[in-house]
Design a protein around this motif. Structure first.
Motif, PDB file in Angstrom:
ATOM      1  N   THR A 176     -54.011  61.439 -52.230  1.00 53.26           N
ATOM      2  CA  THR A 176     -54.103  60.345 -51.258  1.00 53.26           C
ATOM      3  C   THR A 176     -55.219  59.378 -51.644  1.00 53.26           C
ATOM      4  N   HIS A 221     -46.595  63.335 -51.117  1.00 54.62           N
ATOM      5  CA  HIS A 221     -47.215  63.155 -49.797  1.00 54.62           C
ATOM      6  C   HIS A 221     -48.485  62.312 -49.905  1.00 54.62           C
ATOM      7  N   ARG A 266     -49.154  58.946 -47.843  1.00 51.41           N
ATOM      8  CA  ARG A 266     -50.314  58.871 -46.954  1.00 51.41           C
ATOM      9  C   ARG A 266     -51.214  57.685 -47.289  1.00 51.41           C
ATOM     10  N   VAL A 274     -44.716  61.814 -42.905  1.00 52.07           N
ATOM     11  CA  VAL A 274     -46.170  61.807 -42.721  1.00 52.07           C
ATOM     12  C   VAL A 274     -46.471  61.111 -41.400  1.00 52.07           C
ATOM     13  N   ASP A 275     -47.179  61.813 -40.512  1.00 50.83           N
ATOM     14  CA  ASP A 275     -47.557  61.247 -39.209  1.00 50.83           C
ATOM     15  C   ASP A 275     -46.346  60.710 -38.456  1.00 50.83           C
TER      16      ASP A 275
END
Length: 351
Positions: A164, A190, A194, A223-224
């Motif tokens: 990230t 990911h 992110r 993600v989220d």
């Protein structure tokens, strides 16, 4: 900064984002382990004529030991000059290694020779914070391709948070994902999502054990609560140092598969195991990848591009039983090879 790079370099980044075959360029040596310039040029000419969109030089397949021999500059220069003679736009990627000062110096060398990007190899002695700062420093010189290298050949495990943070750096334009591990591959995907840069950071598979499956898959990363689709647009691969004409055809078919061609999806899935089996023999997976580079050299030797399997380290050669495995996959998967293409061009490339 990226906003002030020359227009030609910006166009190369656009080309990179669209997806290319980028062979990891081997090192051609004579029997006394000196640079074989004639065959080194022949390899570069082969890759360009086969349709590769870029070349990665000074990377693992070129042998990391190159960086301590004084050969780095002449090898980088020879590849850039030979590719430049083709009249084609070829993305030139230079490998950079070592601690921050060394990596920055190697990036500066690459820039002086006309390279467009740096593939920044991991450095085990640095923690994740230091690796991020190292990438920032190198990114002040040239755009950076991050590199998740499998631990068996010099890499180290890296967290999802690391990817990230790395992907959040503006000068990071791509990541070569090569941990040979599905869990760690997902960590990179990911991390890029992110960072909010899924549309800017080009993902290239370096998972030589999973090439076709990587290239045809549209990954939906959540993600989220947001679902973002990311995909591998191309490959920067040691496996693509051999049989490059076929690699170009496979990437073209994979692009059709990702665009909805179900027939291409089915065909490539059926062939994925063949390519992985061939890679296991060439890369010597049975012996912890000890014979990886000699295995690549053996394929190129059989096609006439290299004179032998010689590596910088005299002890580096095929593992026991590896030659028989290469014989087996050579006979089993003739569709993977581009022998006819190489035979037609070999004399011209060696001239």
């Amino acid at each position: 900064m990226l906003s002030t790079v020359p227009e030609t370099q910006a166009s190369m980044r656009d080309l990179f984002r669209r997806g290319l075959v980028i062979p990891a360029h081997p090192l051609a040596l004579t029997e006394d382990r000196k640079l074989d310039e004639r065959r080194q040029r022949a390899l570069t000419r082969y890759y360009v004529e086969a349709g590769a969109g870029g070349l990665a030089v000074g990377v693992h397949t070129t042998q990391f030991a190159l960086h301590g021999t004084g050969l780095l500059a002449p090898v980088l220069e020879l590849a850039a000059r030979t590719a430049g003679e083709s009249g084609r736009d070829v993305l030139m990627v230079a490998g950079a290694t070592g601690p921050t000062a060394q990596a920055v110096a190697e990036a500066e060398l690459a820039r002086s020779l006309g390279y467009h990007m740096v593939l920044l190899s991991p450095y085990r002695e640095l923690d994740e914070e230091a690796l991020v700062e190292r990438a920032r420093a190198v990114g002040e010189v040239l755009p950076v391709i991050g590199f998740y290298l499998q631990p068996a050949v010099g890499g180290k495990p890296l967290s999802r948070d690391f990817w990230t943070r790395l992907a959040s750096i503006d000068s990071v334009v791509g990541i070569k994902v090569a941990p040979f591990d599905r869990y760690r591959t997902l960590d990179v995907l990911h991390g890029v999502v992110r960072a909010g840069r899924a549309d800017e950071v080009a993902l290239y598979t370096g998972n030589d054990d999973h090439i076709l499956a990587d290239l045809i898959t549209a990954h939906r990363v959540v993600v989220d609560g947001r679902e973002v689709e990311v995909e591998f647009v191309g490959g920067l691969l040691g496996q693509w140092a051999v049989w490059v004409r076929r690699a170009v055809e496979l990437l073209e078919e994979a692009t059709r598969a990702r665009s909805g061609d179900d027939g291409a999806v089915r065909r490539l899935l059926s062939l994925d195991g063949h390519l992985t089996d061939a890679n296991a023999a060439i890369f010597d997976s049975a012996n912890g990848f000890h014979g990886c580079i000699p295995g690549i050299h053996e394929v190129l030797r059989r096609q006439g591009l290299l004179a032998g399997r010689w590596c910088l380290d005299p002890a580096e050669d095929l593992s026991p039983g590896q030659l028989a495995e290469i014989d087996r996959i050579w006979a089993a998967y003739p569709w993977l090879r581009d022998d006819d293409f190489v035979a037609d061009g070999l004399d011209r490339w060696l001239s």
